[in-house]
Every structure is written in C-alpha cells, then in structure tokens.
Design an enzyme around this catalytic site. Structure first.
Site, PDB file in Angstrom:
ATOM      1  N   SER B 298    -101.901 -45.875 128.802  1.00  0.00           N
ATOM      2  CA  SER B 298    -102.914 -45.598 127.791  1.00  0.00           C
ATOM      3  C   SER B 298    -104.306 -45.902 128.317  1.00  0.00           C
ATOM      4  O   SER B 298    -104.499 -46.792 129.126  1.00  0.00           O
ATOM      5  CB  SER B 298    -102.683 -46.420 126.527  1.00  0.00           C
ATOM      6  OG  SER B 298    -103.749 -46.167 125.609  1.00  0.00           O
ATOM      7  N   LYS B 353     -95.244 -47.381 123.968  1.00  0.00           N
ATOM      8  CA  LYS B 353     -96.414 -46.489 124.037  1.00  0.00           C
ATOM      9  C   LYS B 353     -96.485 -45.612 122.776  1.00  0.00           C
ATOM     10  O   LYS B 353     -97.573 -45.348 122.240  1.00  0.00           O
ATOM     11  CB  LYS B 353     -96.328 -45.603 125.278  1.00  0.00           C
ATOM     12  CG  LYS B 353     -97.404 -44.503 125.368  1.00  0.00           C
ATOM     13  CD  LYS B 353     -98.801 -45.095 125.369  1.00  0.00           C
ATOM     14  CE  LYS B 353     -99.928 -44.147 125.728  1.00  0.00           C
ATOM     15  NZ  LYS B 353     -99.849 -42.756 125.502  1.00  0.00           N
ATOM     16  N   HIS B 356     -97.908 -47.698 120.134  1.00  0.00           N
ATOM     17  CA  HIS B 356     -99.348 -47.796 120.439  1.00  0.00           C
ATOM     18  C   HIS B 356    -100.073 -46.585 119.857  1.00  0.00           C
ATOM     19  O   HIS B 356    -101.078 -46.705 119.154  1.00  0.00           O
ATOM     20  CB  HIS B 356     -99.541 -47.862 121.967  1.00  0.00           C
ATOM     21  CG  HIS B 356    -100.960 -47.677 122.418  1.00  0.00           C
ATOM     22  ND1 HIS B 356    -101.580 -46.434 122.450  1.00  0.00           N
ATOM     23  CD2 HIS B 356    -101.893 -48.572 122.827  1.00  0.00           C
ATOM     24  CE1 HIS B 356    -102.821 -46.600 122.875  1.00  0.00           C
ATOM     25  NE2 HIS B 356    -103.038 -47.871 123.104  1.00  0.00           N
ATOM     26  N   ASN B 357     -99.545 -45.413 120.116  1.00  0.00           N
ATOM     27  CA  ASN B 357    -100.199 -44.190 119.628  1.00  0.00           C
ATOM     28  C   ASN B 357    -100.148 -44.084 118.106  1.00  0.00           C
ATOM     29  O   ASN B 357    -101.075 -43.582 117.481  1.00  0.00           O
ATOM     30  CB  ASN B 357     -99.554 -42.953 120.260  1.00  0.00           C
ATOM     31  CG  ASN B 357     -99.941 -42.806 121.726  1.00  0.00           C
ATOM     32  OD1 ASN B 357    -100.348 -43.768 122.365  1.00  0.00           O
ATOM     33  ND2 ASN B 357     -99.827 -41.603 122.248  1.00  0.00           N
ATOM     34  N   GLU B 360    -102.759 -46.199 116.860  1.00  0.00           N
ATOM     35  CA  GLU B 360    -103.995 -45.466 117.170  1.00  0.00           C
ATOM     36  C   GLU B 360    -104.300 -44.400 116.103  1.00  0.00           C
ATOM     37  O   GLU B 360    -105.445 -44.269 115.662  1.00  0.00           O
ATOM     38  CB  GLU B 360    -103.813 -44.824 118.551  1.00  0.00           C
ATOM     39  CG  GLU B 360    -104.923 -43.936 119.061  1.00  0.00           C
ATOM     40  CD  GLU B 360    -104.488 -43.241 120.359  1.00  0.00           C
ATOM     41  OE1 GLU B 360    -104.040 -43.931 121.304  1.00  0.00           O
ATOM     42  OE2 GLU B 360    -104.571 -41.999 120.431  1.00  0.00           O
TER      43      GLU B 360
END
Lengths: 630, 630
Positions: B298, B353, B356-357, B360
């Site tokens: 990222s 990940k 994480h997104n 986000e």
C-alpha cells in the site's frame, strides 16, 4: 389436473396382446377400456379395407382422436385404459400433448419369433411375416415406459402392471419441520407418497413411520429408512423432493442416492441451497442423465402445510414434468393461480429465494425498529403496540410479518409479556448473508438488507463489547411523533426495501442472462410466502411496466410524499439514541438519490491523488479520462 | 544489510582447487581473499600437527571464526572471497548465520578419480586416498549453490563464477504505475534488477527498455520482453516480484513462467489478489517446489516509489529469504523500523491488505461527507474547507488522506475549483467489495465499509434512477454546528471505522488460525500506506493489550464523550437532506451497542413464529431452546 387420475396406454406391435391385457387391466381397476383401432375415421377404415396403406395425415387425425378421449377423461377427473400400438415417439407425443404427466406407457415386449408363432396359432387372424417385420422396423422403445414381458402368463402380466403403476408418484426426503409439512400438504391432494428419513441411532429413528402414524392424511404414504427400498417404491421417472440441510449434507445425499437412480429420474432440492451450488449440481447430474431442479420454498411451517410459494429453476424440460406436482400444493394468488412458476435456468430459483429472504430480513428489522420506537421512546406496552399494528394490518400495510408480530406482542407467559423474556440475540441461517454478498458482487447498494443482517450480527457480539450498554434510552424527545407519521416512515422504508431487493434480481438477471420475470416473481410472492403483503400486489403491477420501482412515477411520488415523515422518525429516534439501521439506511438512500451532486467527485479525486486511478469530467461527453499531478 | 555486498565462499573437498580459484576470483573482483584454514585456533593447529583428528567442538570454534570474518565484512559494507570446505549442511549453517542472503556458495565439483589424480601429480602434497574418500562420504551438496565443473580450465571457471554471481538479485514483472515505482525504489537501494513487461503489439512495446531510459536510477537494470531470457538473467534462487492485474491474468502469468523456474525459486505477488486465490496458488506451486508469497503493498504511486507499507504472507521459510529485499524499500515507522512484517500463513497478507482498503474506503467517504456538510449545509468554498482540513491535519487528526484532500480542494483549473469539474461517479477495484463480503461471511457488522462501498455504487446508478435528484440541499438548518463539533463527529466516526475493520481481522485470525498480530499490523500501517495517520499510532498501543478497541476503556471513554457531537452532526445533516452513510452508520452502531435491550428478541420471536426456529430466554443460563405455539 388431478395427479391421481391416469391413462394407462398398452402399446406394442400387432399381436403383442394389447387388447387382451388392456381389457383385463381395465376390469381390475374398474375403469373404461378403449381400443385405439375403434377411433379410426370412416375414411381410414375404408382405405384399410381397400388395402391402401395409411399415410401420415390419416394417422395424425387418428392419433388426435385418441388424444381427445384421453384428454377428456383426465379433464373429467377419470381414468381409463387404452390400447394403441404407438410405435413411434412422434405418435406418442401427439397422444400425450399436455397430459404427459398423467400417462402410464405400458410396453408389451416380446421377440418377433414369439409373436409370429402366436399369430400363426390364431386361426382367425392371419398376419404376414413381412408386416410384423415392418412394425419392428419402426418401433422406438419409449424410455419411460413400464416394460412387460409377454412370455409371462396373463395374470402375472396384469399383476405386474398393477404393482408398477401403483408405485408412489413422489418421494419426499427429509422430514424436518418443512419436509413433514410439505408431505402432509401433498398427501391431502391425494398424491401417493413415499417418505424417507435417514436413520441416526438414538437421534433419528423411524422418523417416516412416526410421521405416518401421527398424521391421518399420511396414512396412504409409505415410510422408509432404506434408500434402495425407497427408490424402488417410486414410479418411473422417479421424482424425489429433498428437504434436507443445505451444503455438504445435500451433496452427500445426492452421492448416496444417485447409484439407485436411472436416466430420466428427477431430483428436486427444496432446501435453502446457494444458487451456485444448484448450478454445479445441475451440471454434475446432467452428465448422468438425471434431472435436477433447485427450488425456493417459502412460507415456513404453516405455508408448507397449507400452501407455500414455490420458486423452481433448472431445465425447462424437467420443470414441465413436475409443474403439476408443485401447482398441487402451492398457495393461490388472488386470481386463483398457483404461487409457483418456472423462474429460469441454473440456480435462479434459489437466487430468487435468497433475495426473498433478504427482503424478509429487512422487513422484520423495520417492524422491530418501529416496535422499539413505540416501546422505548413513546413508552407503550406490547399489547398497545399490538393494537396499533393490528389496525395498520387492516389496510394497505397488511403483511404476514406484521400480522405475526401482532400475535407475538399479545402473547403472555404468566403476568409477563413473552417478548420481554426472549433473549435478544438473533440467529441467521445464511441467506441474508448470501443476499448481502450477491448485492455487493453485483454492484447494488442494498443497504437495507445489509443493515438488517448487521443488526443481527451486533446482537451476537460478546458482552464485553456490548458493555457500551450503559445508558438507558432517553424518552424525553422534544418532538412527539404521531402514529400517523411513524406509519408513514415504516411505509416509505418498506418501499425502499422492495426497490433494493428487486434491483438485485434485475442485476442478476442481466449478469447471468436469466431473463427473470420480476412481475411474475412478485405475483408468486403475493401469497404463501413470508413476505406476502398488500404492497407485493402493487409490485406485480409496477413490474409489468418497469424493472425498477423508481422508474414508476406514481410510486416514486408516493415515496417522496412520505419522506418528511421518514426523516422526522429518524431524527426523533437519533435524538432518543435508538438504533434504527434499516429506517436510517432507507432515508440516507433517498438522500443520496436526491442529492444534486453526490460526493463521489471527492472519492475520484482522492483515488487519482494517491493511485493515479484517473477521473472523468462533468461536461465532457467524450468519456475521456484525466489524471492530475496534484 | 546492503544487498550488493557479498561473501563468495569457494567450497568442496580437499584438492578441488578452492584456494587457487578463490584467489583468482578475489583478484578479479578486487576484494580480499581469506583461506579458511588460516582461521584455526592454535589448539586446533597443534592437534592436527599431532595427528589427532578434530572433534565437533574444535570444528565449531573454527567455523565461528569464519562466520565472524564474513559477518564483519558484511557489516562494514564490504565483500570478500573465502575458501572453506564446508562439506556438511550444519557447518554451512554456522558460517551463514544471519547473513544467509549475502552468501554465494560456489561448489567446486569434480569426480573422486579426477581429484585423486591431480593430488598425486602434486609432489609437495600427499593425500591418502582414504582421507579423500572420507570427505566424499560426508559431503552434502548444497541445493542453492553455483556449481562449477573443475575439469574446465581455470580462466573459464572464474569467468563462469563472475557471470553467475553477476546475475540480477530480483526480477520485477509488470511495469504499470505501481511496478515501475517499486522497481525505481529497489534500484535506488543498489539492488540489481531485471525488469519484464509483456509485449502487446501497438499497446505495450519495449516497456521495460523505455522505463530504463526514462529513469536514471534504473540504468543498471536489464529490460526484457522474452520471459526465458528474463528468468535466465536472475541469480538463484530466483526471486520474482509480480505487479500485474489480479485474477485470471495473474494465473496466466504463473502458468507461463513456471516451466522456466527451478525448485526453490520464489514468486512474490504484490497485486491486489483475493486472499483465497493466494492460498490456492501457494498450494499449487508448493507441489512444484516453488515458493509463493502473496503480499499487500500500500502507498499508491508515491508510496511505492519512496517507501510503501508491505504485508507479505505464505511460508515463513520463503518469507525469510526475501525479508531483506522488502525491508530495503519499505517505509520506516517512527522508530526507524521497516513498515513490513511477516503477516502469517496462506493469503493472510492479501486479506490484511483487503481490510486496509476497506478501512480506506470508509476513511475517504467520511472526508467526503464532512466536505459535503461544510460545502452544502454551511456554504463554504473549497479553499475555505481546505483551510479547515489543513488545521485539523496539524493535530491528532493528521492523516495522509486528509492531507491529500487539502491539496485536492486547493487545486484550480482556470477560475474553477477542479473538484467542481470532476464527474461524481466513483469507481472501485474490488477490494472494498471483498472486504464487505468477508465481514458478512465472518459475522462482523462492518457497516462503515459497506456504507462507503454502497455510496460508490449509488453514484453509478443510471440517471433515470438518480432522477430523484430534484431538490437542492436545503442549507437553512435551525442549528448551525461549530467546526469543533463537526471535527468531533469525524473523529468519533473514524474510531468506529478502525474498530470495525480490525474486528474483521480478529475474526479471520480465529477462523483461519492465522495468529495475526494486530498491533504489529497497525505499526506497519503508521507509514507508507494510504491510511497512515496519527490515530494509527494509537492503534499500535491499544492492540498490544486488547484485540478489540472497545475493550480499551480509555479509548471507549473518548468515543463516548464525542458521541453527542456525532449525533448533532447526523441530525443536522438529516435535516438538510444530506446523504452521510458512514457517519450515520457509525452513530447507529454506537446506539446499537448502547441499547439496554436490542430488538433482536422481536426477530427471534418472528423466526420462531413462522419457521419454528426456537429462541432462548434471558434469564435461563442453561442455554435451553424454546418454541411457542403462537
């Protein structure tokens, strides 16, 4: 069509014994016997007398006459035996048109030598060997017939026919709450059933037998714990309706039963299977020439017993063979048509059922939120809320779920309301989860289903997390909403829930090329199923013209008029710290559609800023993509 | 550790030519040569002189001395050549401890007969055949060595060694925005690279060559369009970092490259692959003895270039071989440690990940909603909002995304704010969708991620549906909120977003037995990645003690204090008809946790009413299930 009236057609080459056996069978059954040869027209008879062979036109007229007598017999709720050679498939198709499921084809099977010998011994009946040969030449043996060996004696032949045609029409597998209720429903229509339930020592023993003993309507059914005997008890093509746990158990049962089945047999899965599993099973069983139909069944225990809504999918050919069986038990819509219809190919039936359940999740949550508002913000007792819901239920807000809640709120245990004793941790069996996943995959913002699902999830969080529960809900809101406003909020939110749910089906139909008929799906949901309601009747009409409720100007205007009440309800609930995930999502969704400008431009700018994902411009019709060095 | 300093160890049995070849190689490279035999202790030398064989303790001391000189050389950023028989694996392990990645093992390979013959021709050096035999007996040929055939002449042998050890340390596949930036980052650390990009006529031609020409730091890299040549250019074990499109293209590339690879080679997938795909690929490639590491990366283009956050998973053994390469380019946390760590087995890196997104998505949406409130409810211009965000960003609300938005809102195109020209239809690349699906599957009510995803979906609905957009937002709200209150609302909602996101990882860790270290995951997200922020620094500390933020009393109290502002912000937005899906979900979530009684008892009663699903009772600790005949 009464599934218990039958046409027994004795077929085979000349001299195979059709008339003799047919008459004997008719006598045993106490039903009329017709000899096909009697239905030739005068013209045909004269042609034959003159030694002129019949052409296909002559034959067509004759076969239509036989079809007519068979068809009329069935229409009059009667049975009959008919003798007719019917050597070719296309002849049989003419006879069986529209009454396929009511016919037993009984093929009298013997070698040419045996028949020739028998013919020769009959002094009054001379048949040239060449004619017999020509009949054998055109004979196409039907796959799904009962085959009778004509070398046996006449009594044995008739007994075999009686035994074979007396087999069960339908096998039901799995006698839990739903399976047992469906079986009772079918039994009441007079359909002969075989019932199978697995044997699990000490846990599930003699389940089928016990069901038969408990319910008088099942007295004609036969119960099994042995799979082979169960399959043998079914008439061919065998039709087996499964109502067992979805997932691995369904696969395991299919693997277990398939070795006992023959080409052309039909398995129907009535459980809440995932639509992708259904597609996989159709393909897998198709290779073994077994038909597989996945069908949604909604209505809970009572619906299953008295008339559920049924959503079958798979090959249209297989569906047609079982349609009458489904129609026999389905609920009826307001026009008296069955709440069952062919949904489409693949697992589309289970997909539609999954969306039904997703809508159901949000419908239940909306009622729960409305209850909470009355109870905790306005301080009403359950019986008072029941009265309000009862009144709503008399009008356009009528729905099965609202009606159920009236009964729930009235129920007492001792001095307490039963609802107050029930632990507030909600379970789920996966379909709401799947519906959320499908919405997400298909790009549909179905926030209400998700909101209802997540509300159940929140209720299962462990106590340490829910320890934020420190504060009772305040009921000192500045504005006290009228019952009318609360009703309007509920009405608006329900509309949005249906709009979103049907939008998922529209997207799936396009994505998978299912050609779903949304209006007809709404129609089969007007009765029998859990989300049946007066609103659903409106959907039937709206989806005749549109594939999105927001394309219906009249409905749209209705919702826009209700919006201010929805807004008032949400604000009042927030002021009182009441959790209302479904109402609030409905309002936010309306706001997002209302917005002159959404904030998606900020998202696009951010994506371009950190990931060079580019963006488009508002007044650029070329569709160009831009990237800025921010 | 500098990936370009190396220890060349010439190994093999006595008489294979280690000293001769080693000295020649050292001369060519202009680096020191050490003869392993010179590192024996006095005691060892005396023992050997006395004809007493060395035991394992003696040998251990000696190997540690060789390890010391190698290790010190590397620490001083230098290279060296060492001759040392190192016949057994355990001897080599002692020498290579902690500097494994810096060693070239060069095995001088020849038959016993050849070596015996050469020894005998050397007059000054007598070796009994039995001693040579004993060396061959204990020799364990190292898998990952460069094997040199000693029957060749000396010059050829040295050239082969030079050629083999001069191969690229790392191959990068796919030179899109991210791949190119990562390659430049690696090149700057001095790592020798091979670059590969597919050839697509007229679309992608000479991409690697063009990148090398465009960026000076890539001048030492070698570019390829031929896969075989690319693979041959890599030192063994080959390490190949893929940055190509996730899904089918990734599978296709793996199928294409695998035939060119050898056992022990390592493929790293840096794309946004689905974690289940990564698990499948690990298993598949494992069968072919190829290591596969799936890693989240990222930071967008800038992060990739200057230091991304890296989330690798797969077998720990394979990870250890590439750790230094990842550390070399990763961002550094506030203590100077790399923002990269081993996440866990399977596809856990890609899962993390994905979350994480997801976080986000909601972080972006919260900023967009706050912007919309300032813009449409309070009527501020973009530059004024930028000023407010800029001020927030100086304090505890500091985050990369907020900072980015300041720049976005300041940007003008002519007289217009660029943000006003950008089309408000937001794209998505799947990870937000996958995060929603995983939350749903794992039973976690991650409404904020879902809300952000669905907001993007709404923005893509066709105009006829969005035609509800009739009404501009009203900005005549009765209460005018202070900037302070809006800031507090944003702060609270961000906290909830992080709480929900980490809850999904906690659930996945339990479900898949990944043993995720949530604190360390937060740590590698404090820099390099898109959601880096001051709040994330708090998460590092909170997750040392708890695996749910709501178990941290201090943080919980902070949120509870902020709640009244979040409530005021939501009510004010609703009054203005502003869509704020993420803020409203945060508030509703808090309300659902606050509630003394959730409404899940209504849901359970309804489920029991229509489906006989049973329920539990509040004060029954036996866990019994009840069913009522309603």
């Amino acid at each position: 069509m009464n599934p218990n009236t039958k046409i027994y057609i004795l077929m085979g080459v000349s001299g195979s014994g059709k008339t003799t056996i047919g008459q004997s069978l008719a006598n045993h059954l106490g039903i009329p016997f017709f000899d096909g040869d009697d239905f030739h027209s005068k013209g045909n008879i004269e042609k034959m007398k003159a030694g002129i062979p019949l052409d296909d036109d002559d034959r067509y007229e004759w076969l239509k006459s036989i079809h007519k007598i068979a068809s009329e017999t069935i229409s009059n709720n009667r049975s009959a035996v008919i003798a007719c050679s019917a050597l070719k498939k296309k002849y049989r198709e003419i006879i069986a048109e529209n009454i396929k499921a009511s016919i037993f084809w009984i093929f009298l099977n013997g070698s040419k030598e045996l028949i020739q010998k028998r013919m020769e011994s009959r002094k009054d009946h001379y048949m040239p060997a060449s004619l017999l040969q020509s009949q054998f030449d055109i004979l196409e043996i039907p796959h799904e017939s009962i085959m009778i060996d004509i070398s046996l004696d006449q009594q044995t032949m008739v007994n075999t026919i009686l035994q074979e045609t007396n087999k069960s029409t339908l096998g039901v597998v799995g006698l839990g709450v739903m399976g047992k209720s469906l079986a009772r429903n079918w039994a009441r229509t007079g359909i002969k059933l075989s019932l199978y339930n697995r044997y699990v020592k000490g846990v599930e023993e003699q389940i089928a037998e016990k069901a038969i003993q408990s319910y008088p309507e099942l007295s004609n059914a036969v119960g099994f714990e042995d799979l082979q005997l169960f399959v043998q008890s079914l008439a061919k093509p065998r039709i087996i309706f499964m109502m067992i746990k979805a997932g691995k158990e369904t696969d395991a049962f299919i693997d277990e039963i398939v070795p006992h089945l023959d080409a052309g047999d039909i398995i129907i899965d009535g459980g809440n299977s995932h639509y992708e599993d259904t597609k996989r099973r159709i393909t897998y069983l198709n290779k073994q020439q077994i038909h597989f139909i996945g069908t949604g069944v909604s209505g809970g225990e009572k619906g299953a017993l008295n008339g559920p809504s049924i959503m079958p999918s798979g090959s249209l050919e297989a569906y047609q063979k079982i349609e009458q069986l489904l129609f026999a038990i389905a609920a009826k819509d307001k026009n008296g048509d069955p709440c069952a219809t062919y949904i489409g190919p693949d697992g589309s039936g289970h997909f539609v059922k999954m969306i039904h359940n997703g809508i159901e999740y949000a419908e239940m949550q909306l009622i729960a939120e409305t209850y909470a508002y009355f109870r905790y913000v306005q301080g009403l007792e359950p019986n008072m809320i029941a009265d309000i819901f009862h009144e709503w239920n008399q009008g356009t807000l009528h729905s099965y779920l609202l009606e159920s809640t009236v009964h729930i709120l009235q129920k007492k245990e001792g001095d307490a309301y039963l609802i107050d004793l029930i632990l507030d941790v909600a379970g789920n069996k996966g379909t709401g989860n799947w519906a959320t996943i499908s919405a997400s995959e298909l790009g549909i913002p179905a926030g209400m289903i998700t909101g209802a699902l997540f509300a159940r999830y929140v209720s299962t969080l462990k106590e340490s997390i829910r320890s934020l529960r420190q504060k009772p809900i305040s009921n000192n809101t500045s504005t006290r909403l009228s019952i009318h406003a609360i009703k309007a909020a509920y009405t608006a939110a329900r509309f949005i829930n249906h709009q979103q749910g049907f939008l998922i089906m529209k997207a799936a139909s396009l994505e998978f090329n299912w050609k779903l008929d949304l209006s007809n799906i709404a129609r089969i949901w007007t009765n029998g199923c859990i989300i049946r309601s007066t609103l659903m009747e409106k959907m039937v009409i709206a989806f005749r013209k549109h594939d999105d409720l927001f394309e219906d100007d009249e409905l749209k205007q209705e919702v826009i008029l209700l919006k201010s009440d929805l807004k008032a309800f949400c604000i009042s609930s927030l002021e009182a710290d009441l959790s209302i995930p479904c109402h609030i999502t409905a309002l936010d969704y309306l706001n997002s559609l209302h917005a002159m400008h959404s904030t998606a431009n900020i998202i696009q700018a951010q994506r371009d800023f950190f990931g060079a994902h580019t963006y488009q411009k508002k007044n650029d019709r070329s569709g160009s993509f831009y990237h800025t060095e921010w």
